[in-house]
Design a protein around this motif. Sequence first.
Motif, mmCIF file in Angstrom:
data_model
loop_
_atom_site.group_PDB
_atom_site.id
_atom_site.type_symbol
_atom_site.label_atom_id
_atom_site.label_comp_id
_atom_site.label_asym_id
_atom_site.label_seq_id
_atom_site.Cartn_x
_atom_site.Cartn_y
_atom_site.Cartn_z
ATOM 1 N N VAL A 31 0.834 -1.204 0.000
ATOM 2 C CA VAL A 31 0.000 0.000 0.000
ATOM 3 C C VAL A 31 0.863 1.246 0.000
ATOM 4 O O VAL A 31 0.541 2.261 -0.625
ATOM 5 C CB VAL A 31 -0.935 -0.005 1.213
ATOM 6 N N SER A 34 1.884 3.417 -3.062
ATOM 7 C CA SER A 34 0.990 4.370 -3.709
ATOM 8 C C SER A 34 1.557 5.773 -3.672
ATOM 9 O O SER A 34 1.119 6.647 -4.399
ATOM 10 C CB SER A 34 -0.363 4.349 -3.019
ATOM 11 N N SER A 38 3.013 8.897 -9.721
ATOM 12 C CA SER A 38 1.623 8.867 -10.171
ATOM 13 C C SER A 38 1.244 7.526 -10.776
ATOM 14 O O SER A 38 0.114 7.085 -10.657
ATOM 15 C CB SER A 38 1.369 9.981 -11.176
ATOM 16 N N LYS A 39 2.221 6.852 -11.392
ATOM 17 C CA LYS A 39 1.865 5.560 -11.972
ATOM 18 C C LYS A 39 1.626 4.516 -10.900
ATOM 19 O O LYS A 39 0.910 3.549 -11.109
ATOM 20 C CB LYS A 39 2.992 5.068 -12.887
ATOM 21 N N TRP A 40 2.222 4.677 -9.767
ATOM 22 C CA TRP A 40 2.101 3.684 -8.708
ATOM 23 C C TRP A 40 0.940 3.951 -7.778
ATOM 24 O O TRP A 40 0.698 3.208 -6.841
ATOM 25 C CB TRP A 40 3.390 3.651 -7.880
ATOM 26 N N ARG A 41 0.207 5.019 -8.056
ATOM 27 C CA ARG A 41 -0.776 5.467 -7.077
ATOM 28 C C ARG A 41 -1.826 4.414 -6.737
ATOM 29 O O ARG A 41 -2.186 4.222 -5.597
ATOM 30 C CB ARG A 41 -1.458 6.709 -7.616
ATOM 31 N N TYR A 42 -2.315 3.756 -7.772
ATOM 32 C CA TYR A 42 -3.376 2.782 -7.492
ATOM 33 C C TYR A 42 -3.002 1.376 -7.918
ATOM 34 O O TYR A 42 -3.856 0.518 -8.034
ATOM 35 C CB TYR A 42 -4.671 3.198 -8.190
ATOM 36 N N TRP A 44 -1.573 -0.809 -6.210
ATOM 37 C CA TRP A 44 -1.842 -1.754 -5.113
ATOM 38 C C TRP A 44 -3.319 -2.100 -5.035
ATOM 39 O O TRP A 44 -3.698 -3.137 -4.490
ATOM 40 C CB TRP A 44 -1.394 -1.131 -3.790
ATOM 41 N N PRO B 132 9.814 9.244 -10.999
ATOM 42 C CA PRO B 132 9.560 10.680 -10.897
ATOM 43 C C PRO B 132 8.688 10.984 -9.691
ATOM 44 O O PRO B 132 7.733 10.282 -9.416
ATOM 45 C CB PRO B 132 8.808 10.976 -12.210
ATOM 46 N N ASP B 134 6.206 12.754 -8.946
ATOM 47 C CA ASP B 134 5.251 13.645 -9.613
ATOM 48 C C ASP B 134 3.881 13.714 -8.986
ATOM 49 O O ASP B 134 2.919 14.102 -9.624
ATOM 50 C CB ASP B 134 5.116 13.244 -11.089
ATOM 51 N N LEU B 135 3.787 13.348 -7.729
ATOM 52 C CA LEU B 135 2.507 13.563 -7.065
ATOM 53 C C LEU B 135 2.564 14.904 -6.368
ATOM 54 O O LEU B 135 3.575 15.264 -5.798
ATOM 55 C CB LEU B 135 2.255 12.463 -6.024
ATOM 56 N N GLU B 139 -1.772 15.412 -2.987
ATOM 57 C CA GLU B 139 -2.104 14.038 -3.372
ATOM 58 C C GLU B 139 -1.405 13.058 -2.459
ATOM 59 O O GLU B 139 -1.945 12.040 -2.090
ATOM 60 C CB GLU B 139 -1.675 13.787 -4.820
ATOM 61 N N ARG B 145 -4.122 7.748 1.134
ATOM 62 C CA ARG B 145 -2.821 7.151 1.345
ATOM 63 C C ARG B 145 -2.647 6.743 2.777
ATOM 64 O O ARG B 145 -1.705 6.077 3.114
ATOM 65 C CB ARG B 145 -1.743 8.193 1.012
ATOM 66 N N ILE B 147 -3.728 4.720 4.811
ATOM 67 C CA ILE B 147 -4.004 3.456 5.464
ATOM 68 C C ILE B 147 -2.749 2.812 6.016
ATOM 69 O O ILE B 147 -2.824 1.886 6.768
ATOM 70 C CB ILE B 147 -4.705 2.441 4.546
ATOM 71 N N SER B 148 -1.615 3.311 5.596
ATOM 72 C CA SER B 148 -0.421 2.827 6.277
ATOM 73 C C SER B 148 -0.289 3.612 7.564
ATOM 74 O O SER B 148 -0.972 4.603 7.758
ATOM 75 C CB SER B 148 0.801 3.034 5.397
#
Lengths: 423, 338
Positions: A31, A34, A38-42, A44, B132, B134-135, B139, B145, B147-148
Amino acid sequence: MDNVLGRDMISDLPLSIIETILTKLSIGDAVRTSILSSKWRYRWATLTQLVFDDKCVSLSNDSANAENNLVKFVTRFLFLHDGPIHQFALSTSFSHSSPDIDQWLLFLSRKDIKELILELGEGEWFRAPSCLFSCRKLTRLELVRCELDPPLSFKGFLCLRYLNLQQVLVAPDVIESLISSCPLLESLTLSYFDSLALTVRAPNLKYLILEGEFKDIILENTPLLVAISVAMYMTDDIAEHFEQSSSCNFDKFLGGVPCLERLIGHIYFTKYLSIGNDLGIIPITYSHLKIIELYQVSFEDMKEVLVVLRLIVSSPNLQELQISGSSNASVAIEAPDLDFWEKECPSDYTLNRLKTVKMTDMSGVPHEMGFIKFLLGKSPMLDIMSITPSVYVTSGKLNMLIELVRFRRASAQAEIVFIQDQV
Amino acid sequence: MMSYIWLQTADGSIQQVEQEVAMFCPSICHEIQTGMGSSKNCAISLPSQVNPAMLSLILDYCRFHQVRGHSNKEHKSFDEKFVRMDTKTLCELTSAADSLQLKPLVDLTSCALARMIEGKTPEEIRETFHLPDDLTEEEKLEPLRNISDDPRIRLLNRLYARKRKELKERDRSKNVEVEEELVDERSVDDLLLFINGGNGASKDVRASKSKKKNRKRKDQQNCAPSNCTDKESNVLNSMRHNAKAHSHFLPNFGDALKLHIEDDRFAPEGDFDDGVDDPVLREEIDREVEDFARRLNSDWPERMQEILSLGQERKRAPMSTDWNGSLRTYARLDLVQK
């Protein structure tokens, strides 16, 4: 330097690989990915195999707090999850308040769950809600410390292949109908059941593991069974029941398993088989039976000895044999029938495939020695016979050795290994 | 007799490889069975992910594993040494192995990649894989996020959430049309609170109610927004704090009752739509209601007696037999007196 020039190699790997990688991480770490980019955000959120345990959330000293954290974590995870869930495993030492788990199960039953593993803690046992029985696609169900009470409309898990119930509170007839209503069941494990008289009807069953206090085990319709492992505990009522029983347990249990390859019996299993056993015509030959392991066989009880003999004589292709004794021979007993082995077995019978024999906890009781002699004489391909004396035998070891040395061996390459206690 | 087959990599170069070794890859095996690869002309063309360097690594792997004699231990130690390579190569190798459907190698490399990720902080992982960053800040700290269990994230999350709320309030105050619906929403919230017994939801509802109250006042007064905002948000904050303090004083009578006291603080405002325009007076009323609530909470049993006795005297106010009704009546009348 590398950061500027390096390209992101991992995020563009195929989704199936990313999912494999995430599955190999603990679910908390998965989790946390995430937040990487941005590519890893969802990424999981589409995992299909979810394994939760007490280590998911950071350990805190307060156990109520930790329990709460785990509940919150699982609930939030499920809420944010997207897509099908194939496996849900929860293993925790807490015994959770039911409403949370009930809700999770309801959620999972809507997601076509295939494998469900619930292992809850000591304390009040979790009572499985009815939505558990509406998980139509279940192929694997493992429950530890639960209470099962299926609704009347329950017709069985039609896809279930693997069932493992440990310390589960369920009525005996419910268990039987559960087993028989799962037509594809291949593997059944029941542990720590109390005083159960069990009849197993499972036409596809291959693996059977039973452990607990069983009054009776009848394998009525299990033609495809390949491996059986039974550990039978004894209580006073069961002992009484044994004494009053008239039917032949050997036939009831091993009467319908022609494909058996492996048989393992612990504790009172041999005693159970010995009840009602008459060495008459042997109805079945277990031509596939390769491995026999019998523990705590009392060689002073003629009936148990008969069981061992019957098994040996019915298994011409036996390859491996392991027997542990349970006699307490501080006094040398005059055994009535010392050439019993030679008498009861057809003289031309040989165990042509038997390669390994391991006898443990031997006390030097006459029938134990007689059995070893018998084996040595009938196994032309024997490689190793290892004998470990019981810890209670102190002075008798030398006598055992003296007898052993005299026995004729049918196999020229047989090694007899006498294992001294390694202190 | 060793037989060889021909493989062509993405860059066009053609290699000769022992057939046994190459057969370990399912996709190459499949191609061989259809007759390809027997000569240089019909070399099996490999997927684009397989460049010569990757091919040689894969063949090394296959060469070891297709030999049957090795023990499990030998396999394990080979595998461990095999995956010691830089991250870029590891990723490329995973991709190449996947394209050839060589599952054991994919599993091995995925495991190695997972080991690089587990237990590391996000910054470390980003650095390892050149990801990157890039968030946006928001965000990253969104409750999604959360939940950890990282305490830093939780704390920052709370700060950001509060700031975001303030920003949103300021934005919404410019929106006039939204107002009418709010009245209805509030009563739904009441209902929900009552049904749920006010567990946990109380804080949010209080906050949202204060927001709505804030909005209403502004719209009616049309005064300079900035001044009002400060004062009102101060009042709101202080009320919120008081509400929290109150929660300690009512152990026995449950959250529901406490909330109804708070509801009553707001209810009069809604009902006296016509009356009080002056912001100062509004604030006074608020503070008095606060006071009242505090007093009520501190000596509850005696108060209940008073309320009951007072309630019986008033004929015009509708009397319901439950506590809530009588309380509401009392609050309203109290204010009217002032």
